[in-house]
Design a protein around this motif. Structure first.
Motif, short mmCIF file in Angstrom:
data_model
loop_
_atom_site.label_atom_id
_atom_site.label_comp_id
_atom_site.label_asym_id
_atom_site.label_seq_id
_atom_site.Cartn_x
_atom_site.Cartn_y
_atom_site.Cartn_z
N HIS A 24 0.84 -1.21 0.00
CA HIS A 24 0.00 0.00 0.00
C HIS A 24 0.87 1.26 0.00
O HIS A 24 0.57 2.23 -0.70
N TRP A 25 1.94 1.24 0.78
CA TRP A 25 2.83 2.39 0.83
C TRP A 25 3.48 2.64 -0.54
O TRP A 25 3.53 3.77 -1.01
N LEU A 26 3.96 1.57 -1.18
CA LEU A 26 4.55 1.72 -2.51
C LEU A 26 3.55 2.30 -3.50
O LEU A 26 3.89 3.17 -4.30
N GLN A 27 2.33 1.78 -3.44
CA GLN A 27 1.31 2.27 -4.36
C GLN A 27 1.04 3.76 -4.13
O GLN A 27 0.88 4.52 -5.07
N GLU A 28 1.01 4.18 -2.88
CA GLU A 28 0.80 5.61 -2.58
C GLU A 28 1.98 6.45 -3.02
O GLU A 28 1.80 7.54 -3.57
N GLU A 29 3.18 5.97 -2.78
CA GLU A 29 4.38 6.73 -3.09
C GLU A 29 4.66 6.83 -4.58
O GLU A 29 5.02 7.90 -5.08
N ILE A 30 4.51 5.72 -5.28
CA ILE A 30 4.92 5.66 -6.67
C ILE A 30 3.73 5.63 -7.62
O ILE A 30 3.83 6.03 -8.77
N GLY A 31 2.59 5.16 -7.13
CA GLY A 31 1.39 5.08 -7.96
C GLY A 31 1.08 3.68 -8.44
O GLY A 31 0.00 3.43 -8.97
N TYR A 32 2.02 2.77 -8.27
CA TYR A 32 1.82 1.38 -8.67
C TYR A 32 2.91 0.53 -8.02
O TYR A 32 3.86 1.05 -7.45
N ASP A 34 5.65 -1.78 -9.04
CA ASP A 34 6.45 -2.20 -10.19
C ASP A 34 6.87 -3.66 -10.03
O ASP A 34 7.31 -4.07 -8.95
N ASP A 35 6.77 -4.43 -11.11
CA ASP A 35 7.21 -5.83 -11.08
C ASP A 35 8.69 -5.94 -10.68
O ASP A 35 9.09 -6.94 -10.09
N MET A 36 9.45 -4.91 -11.00
CA MET A 36 10.87 -4.91 -10.65
C MET A 36 11.09 -4.80 -9.13
O MET A 36 12.18 -5.09 -8.65
N ALA A 37 10.06 -4.38 -8.40
CA ALA A 37 10.18 -4.26 -6.94
C ALA A 37 9.95 -5.59 -6.23
O ALA A 37 10.32 -5.74 -5.07
N VAL A 38 9.35 -6.54 -6.90
CA VAL A 38 8.98 -7.81 -6.26
C VAL A 38 10.19 -8.51 -5.63
O VAL A 38 10.11 -8.92 -4.47
N PRO A 39 11.32 -8.67 -6.33
CA PRO A 39 12.46 -9.32 -5.68
C PRO A 39 12.96 -8.57 -4.44
O PRO A 39 13.33 -9.19 -3.43
N ALA A 40 12.96 -7.25 -4.49
CA ALA A 40 13.42 -6.46 -3.35
C ALA A 40 12.46 -6.61 -2.16
O ALA A 40 12.90 -6.72 -1.02
N LEU A 47 10.40 -13.38 2.12
CA LEU A 47 9.33 -14.11 1.46
C LEU A 47 9.83 -14.58 0.10
O LEU A 47 10.84 -14.09 -0.41
N SER A 48 9.09 -15.49 -0.51
CA SER A 48 9.44 -15.86 -1.88
C SER A 48 8.88 -14.82 -2.85
O SER A 48 7.91 -14.13 -2.53
N ARG A 49 9.49 -14.71 -4.01
CA ARG A 49 8.97 -13.81 -5.03
C ARG A 49 7.55 -14.23 -5.42
O ARG A 49 6.71 -13.39 -5.72
N ALA A 50 7.29 -15.55 -5.42
CA ALA A 50 5.95 -16.05 -5.76
C ALA A 50 4.92 -15.58 -4.74
O ALA A 50 3.80 -15.23 -5.11
N ASP A 51 5.29 -15.55 -3.47
CA ASP A 51 4.37 -15.05 -2.44
C ASP A 51 4.01 -13.59 -2.70
O ASP A 51 2.84 -13.21 -2.66
N VAL A 52 5.00 -12.77 -2.96
CA VAL A 52 4.77 -11.34 -3.19
C VAL A 52 3.96 -11.14 -4.47
O VAL A 52 2.96 -10.42 -4.48
N HIS A 53 4.36 -11.80 -5.53
CA HIS A 53 3.65 -11.68 -6.81
C HIS A 53 2.19 -12.12 -6.65
O HIS A 53 1.27 -11.48 -7.18
N HIS A 60 -7.22 -6.46 -6.49
CA HIS A 60 -7.51 -5.57 -7.62
C HIS A 60 -6.97 -4.15 -7.44
O HIS A 60 -6.73 -3.46 -8.42
N ASP A 61 -6.82 -3.71 -6.22
CA ASP A 61 -6.41 -2.32 -5.99
C ASP A 61 -4.92 -2.08 -6.25
O ASP A 61 -4.51 -0.93 -6.37
N PHE A 62 -4.13 -3.13 -6.35
CA PHE A 62 -2.71 -2.92 -6.64
C PHE A 62 -2.52 -2.84 -8.15
O PHE A 62 -2.87 -3.76 -8.88
N ARG A 63 -1.97 -1.73 -8.58
CA ARG A 63 -1.66 -1.55 -10.01
C ARG A 63 -0.24 -2.00 -10.26
O ARG A 63 0.64 -1.77 -9.45
N ARG A 64 -0.02 -2.58 -11.42
CA ARG A 64 1.32 -3.03 -11.80
C ARG A 64 1.92 -2.12 -12.87
O ARG A 64 3.01 -2.38 -13.36
N ALA A 65 1.20 -1.08 -13.21
CA ALA A 65 1.67 -0.08 -14.18
C ALA A 65 1.06 1.26 -13.76
O ALA A 65 0.04 1.29 -13.06
N PRO A 66 1.66 2.34 -14.17
CA PRO A 66 1.11 3.65 -13.79
C PRO A 66 -0.32 3.83 -14.29
O PRO A 66 -0.67 3.38 -15.38
#
Length: 150
Positions: A24-32, A34-40, A47-53, A60-66
């Protein structure tokens, strides 16, 4: 991106239960989210990347693009559908020039589904840039389109 995630995790905790607050914080800060943030995120919270993904794609509220400059959410809950929501969805896509779940090429508007706005007695409903709009009909769609164009 990795530094932002790492700083947040250092300040707020590195446990599994911090995943949703971090997303939620990332979505507020950046607007979405990013798939590139999943490993970080996965590394920061152990957690596993699969868990985060899985969490990012499940909600539905999490956007993966701007998103577009304006975001129009149309209710798809049963009550709004019973009051003509499907017809309004088709009309909105046509009037706004964007398919459901997409952002218009010019970046001006994103059209998204939402599953209940809690205004069931006055549907079909929309949320336009966070503002609820009840009784969406052709006239309301015209007002929304003018508002977005301004």
């Amino acid at each position: 991106m990795a530094r932002l995630v790492e700083d947040w995790a250092s300040a707020h905790g590195r446990t599994r239960d911090r995943l949703l607050p971090l997303l939620h914080w990332l979505q507020e800060e950046i607007g979405y989210v990013d798939d590139m943030a999943v490993p970080a995120i996965a590394a920061a919270l152990n957690l596993s990347r699969a868990d985060v993904h899985g969490v990012v794609t499940f909600y539905h509220d999490f956007r993966r693009a701007p998103a577009g400059r304006h975001v129009v959410k149309l209710c798809r809950a049963e009550s709004c559908q019973a009051r003509g929501g499907a017809a309004m969805e088709a009309a909105a896509a046509d009037r706004l020039g964007v398919a459901m779940g997409e952002t218009r090429r010019d970046g001006q508007v994103t059209l998204e589904p939402v599953y209940c706005l809690g205004l069931c007695a006055v549907g079909p409903n929309a949320l336009v840039d966070g503002r609820p709009v009840a009784r969406v009909d052709a006239a309301a769609l015209d007002r929304i389109a003018r508002e977005i164009a301004a």
